[in-house]
Scaffold this active site. Structure first.
Site, PDB file in Angstrom:
ATOM      1  N   HIS A 206     -62.914  43.280 -85.134  1.00 55.83           N
ATOM      2  CA  HIS A 206     -63.124  42.240 -84.121  1.00 55.83           C
ATOM      3  C   HIS A 206     -62.168  42.452 -82.936  1.00 55.83           C
ATOM      4  CE1 HIS A 206     -66.079  39.099 -84.699  1.00 55.83           C
ATOM      5  NE2 HIS A 206     -65.405  38.308 -83.871  1.00 55.83           N
ATOM      6  N   ASP A 210     -64.150  38.300 -77.024  1.00 56.70           N
ATOM      7  CA  ASP A 210     -65.527  37.815 -77.104  1.00 56.70           C
ATOM      8  C   ASP A 210     -66.450  39.021 -76.979  1.00 56.70           C
ATOM      9  OD1 ASP A 210     -67.662  36.094 -77.273  1.00 56.70           O
ATOM     10  OD2 ASP A 210     -67.564  35.396 -75.196  1.00 56.70           O
TER      11      ASP A 210
END
Length: 373
Positions: A206, A210
């Site tokens: 991740h 975003d």
């Protein structure tokens, strides 16, 4: 329970290759079918088909993340980037950005992965975004990167990614793994295993503030393209969006373990379903081209508008099929005019009619087009 990245052996994922092997064979066989189907479309129409498929993926990969974009605006942007005639439809920055990313994925599928490619995709995705601190770079903040739901006072933590200080090193390892596992790499992996691990591996790091889901699915597309030797054009996001809950449940479950056999089976079956969806959409597009060839110049402006709207709904068509009320709303016309227009379309063989009175419904008569081949 420990997250996968905290466990001994990370990032060495384990799996039962025998469970995936039959799915790999089906993938390669169907890839040939998709390539053959696209080749049946002439060059000009192939560009339009590519725009249809890429715009669908752009819309759906965004919808998975809860962002609703305008499909026609994305198509307009795609046309402009491909040097095709584009209408003057307004295009918001986020629609232009996702369109640019889809073209970049399509045009650079063969290139090795590097950090700059990922940063470029992130800048495209975040075009116009003023709510995150770093655009075009990995997250630097000290707070934990968590996937949460529920109320702020009682949050449910679905996953916690590695701290930001570890991300550059994790991503260097990821990029190295991606390139080594390619068909020409020293640790080459079969197509479905590579795409499945690559997606889960990236989502577990991740690395961005975003856009991780959209970039993760883009990496799966790039991986598959490299394994079949050309852009896959499969409807991966389109398929995932039909059941996003299962997708997220599978991700969450397998971000807690390094044994990813069940994840690979799920992701492989999703890819196979996506291939079938693409085959149906290619067939639908070919039927659409033949439909317009047959009925060119035979529709008035209202009929053209409604037929175009019906085709935009795709192979599934209007939910519940087209009614007179739908026609009135789309064409902005009276009931009497709608009745005449619909009767005319049925008489010409463009639409078929079923039901009576208020239950009367209309569908595109693509069967008639096929009979004329």
């Amino acid at each position: 329970m420990k997250w996968n990245w905290t466990q001994a052996g990370w990032p060495q994922f384990t799996y039962d290759a025998a469970a995936i092997e039959p799915l790999e064979r089906r993938f390669l066989l169907t890839s040939g079918e998709v390539i053959g189907a696209v080749r049946h479309v002439n060059d000009d129409d192939r560009n339009l088909l590519r725009i249809e498929l890429l715009s669908d993926e752009a819309v759906k990969t965004s919808e998975i993340e809860g962002e609703m974009l305008d499909r026609l605006s994305i198509q307009s942007s795609l046309c402009g980037q491909l040097g095709l005639d584009a209408n003057a439809r307004p295009v918001r920055p986020q629609e232009r950005g996702i369109a640019e990313m889809m073209i970049d994925i399509y045009d650079t599928w063969f290139a090795p992965l590097d950090h700059q490619t990922l940063f470029r995709w992130h800048r495209m995705l975040m075009m116009g975004n003023r709510h995150i601190g770093v655009i075009g770079g990995y997250r630097p903040h000290g707070d934990a990167m968590q996937i949460v739901s529920g109320h702020h006072d009682k949050p449910i933590i679905h996953f916690e990614a590695p701290p930001s200080r570890q991300v550059p090193g994790e991503m260097t390892s990821y990029v190295e793994w991606f390139n080594k596992s390619s068909p020409k790499g020293e640790l080459s992996l079969p197509a479905l295993i590579r795409a499945g691990i690559g997606h889960l591996y990236f989502e577990s790091i991740h690395p961005f503030e975003d856009g991780n889901g959209r970039i993760g699915r883009a990496l799966a597309e790039k991986s598959l393209a490299q394994n079949i030797g050309q852009p896959s054009l499969i409807a991966l996001a389109y398929t995932i969006e039909r059941d996003p809950k299962t997708y997220y449940d599978q991700l969450e479950r397998h971000q807690r373990t390094l044994d990813v056999t069940e994840w690979l089976v799920y992701f492989a079956e999703t890819i196979l379903e996506a291939q079938q969806t693409t085959l149906k959409r290619v067939a639908f597009y070919i039927d659409k081209a033949r439909f317009y060839d047959r009925f060119r110049g035979q529709f008035n402006e209202r009929q053209e508008k409604v037929v175009a709207c019906m085709f935009r709904e795709g192979p599934a068509g209007f939910k519940g099929d087209l009614s007179a009320e739908n026609y009135i709303s789309i064409a902005r016309t009276s009931r009497a005019t709608a009745t005449r227009d619909l009767h005319d379309l049925v008489e010409k063989g463009a639409l078929t009619r079923t039901g009576l009175r208020r239950h009367t419904r209309y569908t595109l008569n693509l069967a008639a087009v096929k009979k004329t081949e």
